[in-house]
Design a protein around this motif. Structure first.
Motif, short mmCIF file in Angstrom:
data_model
loop_
_atom_site.label_atom_id
_atom_site.label_comp_id
_atom_site.label_asym_id
_atom_site.label_seq_id
_atom_site.Cartn_x
_atom_site.Cartn_y
_atom_site.Cartn_z
N PHE A 91 0.15 -1.17 0.35
CA PHE A 91 -0.24 -0.43 -0.58
C PHE A 91 0.79 1.01 0.05
O PHE A 91 0.21 2.03 -0.53
CB PHE A 91 -0.66 0.07 1.23
CG PHE A 91 -1.56 1.78 1.30
CD1 PHE A 91 -2.43 1.69 0.75
CD2 PHE A 91 -1.87 1.89 2.72
CE1 PHE A 91 -3.28 3.33 0.74
CE2 PHE A 91 -1.84 3.66 2.46
CZ PHE A 91 -2.97 3.87 1.66
N LEU A 92 2.00 1.60 0.89
CA LEU A 92 2.87 2.54 0.82
C LEU A 92 4.07 2.19 1.58
O LEU A 92 3.91 1.33 2.52
CB LEU A 92 2.24 2.87 2.68
CG LEU A 92 2.28 5.51 2.33
CD1 LEU A 92 2.81 5.71 1.43
CD2 LEU A 92 1.94 5.65 3.44
N LYS A 93 4.72 2.72 0.95
CA LYS A 93 6.26 2.40 1.19
C LYS A 93 6.71 4.21 1.82
O LYS A 93 6.78 4.34 1.54
CB LYS A 93 7.66 2.42 -0.10
CG LYS A 93 6.96 1.01 -0.83
CD LYS A 93 7.89 0.55 -2.37
CE LYS A 93 7.86 -0.10 -2.85
NZ LYS A 93 8.74 -0.73 -4.32
N GLN A 127 13.70 0.84 5.71
CA GLN A 127 12.09 1.41 5.11
C GLN A 127 11.37 -0.64 5.33
O GLN A 127 11.91 -1.38 5.65
CB GLN A 127 13.60 0.61 4.13
CG GLN A 127 14.40 1.73 3.83
CD GLN A 127 14.72 1.85 1.99
OE1 GLN A 127 14.12 2.08 0.88
NE2 GLN A 127 16.37 2.28 2.35
N PHE A 128 10.51 -0.10 4.72
CA PHE A 128 9.59 -1.20 4.98
C PHE A 128 7.99 -0.34 4.07
O PHE A 128 7.99 0.73 3.96
CB PHE A 128 8.98 -1.10 6.26
CG PHE A 128 8.35 0.46 7.81
CD1 PHE A 128 7.21 1.04 7.34
CD2 PHE A 128 9.11 0.77 7.65
CE1 PHE A 128 7.43 1.81 8.01
CE2 PHE A 128 9.34 1.76 8.45
CZ PHE A 128 7.91 2.38 8.62
N ILE A 129 7.12 -1.76 3.62
CA ILE A 129 6.24 -1.37 3.25
C ILE A 129 5.17 -1.76 3.73
O ILE A 129 4.42 -2.51 4.84
CB ILE A 129 5.79 -2.09 2.18
CG1 ILE A 129 7.34 -2.24 0.88
CG2 ILE A 129 4.46 -2.20 1.41
CD1 ILE A 129 7.25 -3.04 -0.01
N ILE A 130 3.50 -0.85 3.47
CA ILE A 130 2.58 -0.23 4.40
C ILE A 130 1.70 -1.41 4.49
O ILE A 130 1.64 -1.24 2.54
CB ILE A 130 1.78 0.31 5.64
CG1 ILE A 130 3.06 1.14 6.68
CG2 ILE A 130 0.61 0.57 6.18
CD1 ILE A 130 3.21 0.59 7.74
N SER A 131 0.97 -2.59 4.64
CA SER A 131 0.04 -3.36 4.13
C SER A 131 -1.30 -2.80 3.65
O SER A 131 -1.85 -1.74 4.58
CB SER A 131 0.34 -5.00 4.46
OG SER A 131 -0.31 -4.64 6.02
#
Length: 333
Positions: A3-5, A96-100
Motif C-alpha cells: 500500500f505505502l512504502k 525501510q518498510f511497506i505498509i500493507s
C-alpha cells in the motif's frame, strides 16, 4: 499486498531494539532473515491507538494548562520531540518498510488527523522511539495485545481454550495466567494440559502463539496441587513449568556467593538460606541449567539426580579439554 512504502531515519539504539524484537519475537522469514514488513504492520495495528491516545492527551493537557492554541503547541511539541531524541545520537540508521493494505484505514487516519506538521516518516519515528523505551516484556505485550486480550477474557470466563501455535500445532488447555520473567524479557502462558491421560503443568512463550479460541462448553478447573505447582512456577521462573516439586540444597563458595548475586538471569529463588547453603523448591532442569555454569563454585548437595548430571557434564568437558586432538582442531578452526 503493498500500500505505502516508507523510509525512516532512526537513532542506532532505537533501530537495534526494533531489529532485536523482530528476532526475539519470531518475526522472521523462512530463510531466517527478519521480516520488517510483518513486524511494522503488526506494531502499527497493535500500538497505533495507544500511541495516538497518549499523544492527544499530552497535547490537550498542555494546551488547557498553558492556555495556548492547539496548533501552536502541536508545532512546538514536534520540534521538542525531535531535539530531545537527537541527543541520543544522530538519526543514522535507515529503516525501510511497506505498509500493507490491511492497515490502509489506519494510514489514512494518520494523514487526516495525526501528522501535526510532521511528515509520515516523522510520525513513525516518534512512534518507534516511544515504543522502544518500554522494557522488552512490555514491548512483547504491545505486539501480541490481541492474543493477551483473548487469553484474559477466557480466564475471566473460566473456560478451557484451544491454543494454536505458529508451528501449526494446537493444544487444549486450562489457562491459568500470563506471567513475565523477573528480568522483563519475555511473557509466558501458564496452564494445564492433558498428556497421555495425565494432567501436566505447561509454560508457553507468548510469541509462539498465533491464536486462542474459547471452548464454550468446557469449564476450566485446577486442583489444589496444580495451583500449588503453578504458583511455585510463577515464584521461581515461568519459563520452567514445575510438574514435580523437588527439594534442592546447594552449597556455594565465597566466589559462588558473589556469582549468585551477580547472575540474575534464570536465578532460582531460595526459600531458606543458612550461611553459604541455599535451599530451593524448584524444577530440577531449572536448577541444573542455572548452577552448571558455576563449575567448582557451587556444590549440589541434593538431589542426587542433579548432582550426578552436573558431575557427568563437567567430566565430559574435562575429558574434552584433555583431548589434545580436539584442542588442535579447535585452535585450527
Amino acid at each position: 499486498m503493498e500500500f505505502l512504502k516508507i523510509k525512516v531515519n532512526l537513532p542506532k539504539k532505537v533501530y537495534d531494539i526494533l531489529i532485536n524484537d523482530m528476532e526475539c519475537f519470531g518475526f522472521t522469514k523462512s530463510d531466517g532473515s527478519v521480516n520488517k514488513n510483518g513486524f511494522i504492520n503488526t506494531l502499527l495495528k497493535m500500538y497505533f491507538s495507544t500511541f495516538t491516545k497518549n499523544e492527544n492527551e499530552t497535547i490537550r493537557k498542555v494546551v488547557d494548562q498553558a492556555k495556548i492554541k492547539e496548533e501552536v503547541f502541536e508545532e512546538i511539541y514536534s520540534l521538542l520531540f525531535e531535539e530531545t531524541f537527537k541527543k541520543e545520537g544522530n538519526y543514522n540508521k535507515d529503516l525501510q518498510f511497506i505498509i500493507s493494505k490491511d492497515n490502509k484505514d489506519l494510514c489514512e487516519e494518520i494523514f487526516d488527523f495525526h501528522l501535526r506538521n510532521r511528515s509520515i516518516s516523522q510520525f513513525f519515528r516518534e512512534m518507534f522511539i516511544l515504543y522502544s523505551v518500554n522494557p522488552q516484556d512490555k514491548r512483547e505485550e504491545i505486539l501480541f495485545k490481541s492474543i493477551i486480550n483473548k487469553i484474559n477474557l477466557i480466564i475471566k470466563n473460566n473456560k478451557k481454550a484451544l491454543i494454536y501455535f505458529k508451528n501449526n500445532s494446537k493444544k487444549e488447555i486450562d489457562l491459568y495466567q500470563i506471567v513475565p520473567t523477573k528480568e522483563e524479557y519475555f511473557n509466558y502462558i501458564l496452564g494445564v494440559i492433558e498428556n497421555n491421560k495425565k494432567r501436566e503443568i505447561v509454560s508457553y512463550h507468548l510469541y509462539d502463539i498465533s491464536n486462542v479460541i474459547e471452548i464454550e462448553k468446557k469449564e476450566s478447573s485446577f486442583s489444589k496441587e496444580e495451583k500449588e505447582k503453578l504458583e511455585l512456577t510463577i515464584f521461581q521462573n515461568p519459563a520452567f513449568a514445575i510438574n514435580r516439586i523437588e527439594d534442592v540444597e546447594v552449597e556455594l563458595s565465597e566466589v559462588g556467593l558473589r556469582l549468585f548475586n551477580l547472575w540474575v538471569h534464570d536465578r532460582p529463588n531460595p526459600y531458606k538460606v543458612e550461611g553459604n547453603k541455599y535451599f530451593f523448591k524448584a524444577c530440577l532442569i531449572h536448577i541444573a541449567i542455572y548452577f552448571f555454569k558455576f563449575a567448582s563454585e557451587a556444590k549440589i548437595l541434593k538431589p542426587k539426580l542433579v548432582k550426578d548430571f552436573i558431575v557427568d557434564r563437567l567430566q565430559i568437558a574435562l575429558d574434552m579439554y584433555k583431548d589434545k586432538l580436539w584442542i588442535k582442531k579447535s585452535l585450527n578452526g
